[in-house]
Scaffold this active site. Sequence first.
Site, short mmCIF file in Angstrom:
data_model
loop_
_atom_site.label_atom_id
_atom_site.label_comp_id
_atom_site.label_asym_id
_atom_site.label_seq_id
_atom_site.Cartn_x
_atom_site.Cartn_y
_atom_site.Cartn_z
N SER A 1 0.84 -1.21 0.00
CA SER A 1 0.00 0.00 0.00
C SER A 1 0.87 1.25 0.00
O SER A 1 2.00 1.23 0.51
CB SER A 1 -0.88 0.02 1.26
N TYR B 1 -1.79 -0.68 10.68
CA TYR B 1 -2.00 -1.10 9.29
C TYR B 1 -0.85 -0.60 8.42
O TYR B 1 -0.25 -1.36 7.66
CB TYR B 1 -3.34 -0.56 8.76
N LYS C 1 2.16 -2.79 6.17
CA LYS C 1 2.46 -2.67 4.74
C LYS C 1 3.93 -2.27 4.52
O LYS C 1 4.54 -2.66 3.52
CB LYS C 1 1.50 -1.68 4.08
N1 LIG Z 1 -8.92 -0.54 -0.99
C1 LIG Z 1 -7.91 0.25 -0.72
O1 LIG Z 1 -8.07 1.47 -0.60
C2 LIG Z 1 -6.52 -0.32 -0.56
C3 LIG Z 1 -5.43 0.56 -0.66
C4 LIG Z 1 -4.14 0.06 -0.54
C5 LIG Z 1 -3.95 -1.29 -0.34
N2 LIG Z 1 -5.00 -2.13 -0.24
C6 LIG Z 1 -4.74 -3.56 -0.04
O2 LIG Z 1 -5.30 -4.28 -1.12
C7 LIG Z 1 -5.60 -5.61 -0.68
C8 LIG Z 1 -7.02 -5.95 -1.10
O3 LIG Z 1 -7.90 -5.04 -0.47
P1 LIG Z 1 -9.35 -4.67 -1.04
O4 LIG Z 1 -9.48 -3.21 -0.94
O5 LIG Z 1 -9.58 -5.34 -2.33
O6 LIG Z 1 -10.26 -5.29 0.13
P2 LIG Z 1 -11.58 -6.21 0.10
O7 LIG Z 1 -12.06 -6.20 1.49
O8 LIG Z 1 -12.47 -5.79 -1.01
O9 LIG Z 1 -11.00 -7.64 -0.28
C9 LIG Z 1 -10.15 -8.35 0.58
C10 LIG Z 1 -10.43 -9.83 0.40
O10 LIG Z 1 -9.54 -10.53 1.28
C11 LIG Z 1 -10.29 -11.55 1.91
N3 LIG Z 1 -9.68 -11.91 3.19
C12 LIG Z 1 -9.68 -11.19 4.34
N4 LIG Z 1 -9.06 -11.87 5.30
C13 LIG Z 1 -8.66 -13.05 4.76
C14 LIG Z 1 -7.99 -14.19 5.26
N5 LIG Z 1 -7.61 -14.25 6.54
N6 LIG Z 1 -7.73 -15.21 4.42
C15 LIG Z 1 -8.12 -15.15 3.12
N7 LIG Z 1 -8.79 -14.11 2.60
C16 LIG Z 1 -9.05 -13.08 3.41
C17 LIG Z 1 -11.69 -10.99 2.08
O11 LIG Z 1 -12.65 -12.01 2.28
C18 LIG Z 1 -11.86 -10.23 0.77
O12 LIG Z 1 -12.42 -11.06 -0.23
C19 LIG Z 1 -5.38 -5.62 0.83
O13 LIG Z 1 -4.15 -6.21 1.11
C20 LIG Z 1 -5.38 -4.15 1.20
O14 LIG Z 1 -4.62 -3.89 2.35
C21 LIG Z 1 -6.30 -1.67 -0.36
#
Ligand SMILES: NC(=O)c1ccc[n+]([C@@H]2O[C@H](COP(=O)([O-])OP(=O)(O)OC[C@H]3O[C@@H](n4cnc5c(N)ncnc54)[C@H](O)[C@@H]3O)[C@@H](O)[C@H]2O)c1
Length: 245
Positions: free
Chosen positions: A136, A149, A153
């Site tokens: 991130s 968090y 990252k």
């Molecule tokens: N959305 C944002 O703004 C953002 C920004 C930077 C980084 N990220 C990173 O991107 C990645 C995906 O995030 P997203 O925004 O798509 O979130 P999201 O919540 O839409 O999807 C995350 C998925 O991970 C699954 N998950 C959670 N815990 C789990 C576990 N213990 N085992 C297996 N699966 C699990 C959830 O069921 C979900 O399907 C994450 O690592 C997040 O930190 C997101």
Amino acid sequence: MRLSGKTAIVTGGGSGFGAGIARKFAAEGARVVVADINVEGAEAIAAEIGGTALVCNVASRKSVSDLAETVLSAGHLDILVNNAGVTHLPNQLEDVTEEDFDRVYNVNMKSVFLTAQAFIPHFKSRKSGVILNVASTAGVSPRPRLNWYNASKGWMITATKTMAVELAPEGIRVNAINPVAGDTPLLKSFMGEDTPEVRAKFLSTIPIGRFSTPEDMGNAACFLCSDEASMITGVAMEVDGGRCI
Ligand SMILES: NC(=O)c1ccc[n+]([C@@H]2O[C@H](COP(=O)([O-])OP(=O)(O)OC[C@H]3O[C@@H](n4cnc5c(N)ncnc54)[C@H](O)[C@@H]3O)[C@@H](O)[C@H]2O)c1
């Protein structure tokens, strides 16, 4: 068809960025395993892209071992995307509960350790493999109230670089992408409350003027995991519309 003939696992592939990565990989010819703790989400995306859904809790050694056994007994693996991630709600750093801290660290960090133990011997035996960690911008340019968090990252970015130098002689590449805020189900947890004002505040930090999308992450991930990026390892690439400049 940049990923033709490749098999990939996308953790957390049942939603958000992971779903975008799974869709793009499948469109580029990969066989995709959508590994998620959320069965319905994993099955829906797998059905849409003609992939395979497997239930997996990436924070559990047993669950990750089961995933490896199922996938590797059916064939080889080329690409592992460590995308599953969670956050604690925005809070003063000393007020985040130990339970939330443990959840964030187990899902965002320990999972990288567990999948490394489960899949790197296979990659080493084939002298080939690609790992992509979804980190991130929070790990590069952290903001208040999401400290633990953000730190998870930052850890992931350092792990990516160390894994890359150690595994390069084995023919294994390891990279990360650093997404900026994207309108996935997780965004609400970063914002604390989903109001037009908080959204505008988040957007104001992104020079390109929009949230990132699952398609943005799919495109970046596809390039880094394809043979076109065969000379690229150890990068943590911002996909952030200029947020970290
Ligand atoms: N959305 C944002 O703004 C953002 C920004 C930077 C980084 N990220 C990173 O991107 C990645 C995906 O995030 P997203 O925004 O798509 O979130 P999201 O919540 O839409 O999807 C995350 C998925 O991970 C699954 N998950 C959670 N815990 C789990 C576990 N213990 N085992 C297996 N699966 C699990 C959830 O069921 C979900 O399907 C994450 O690592 C997040 O930190 C997101």
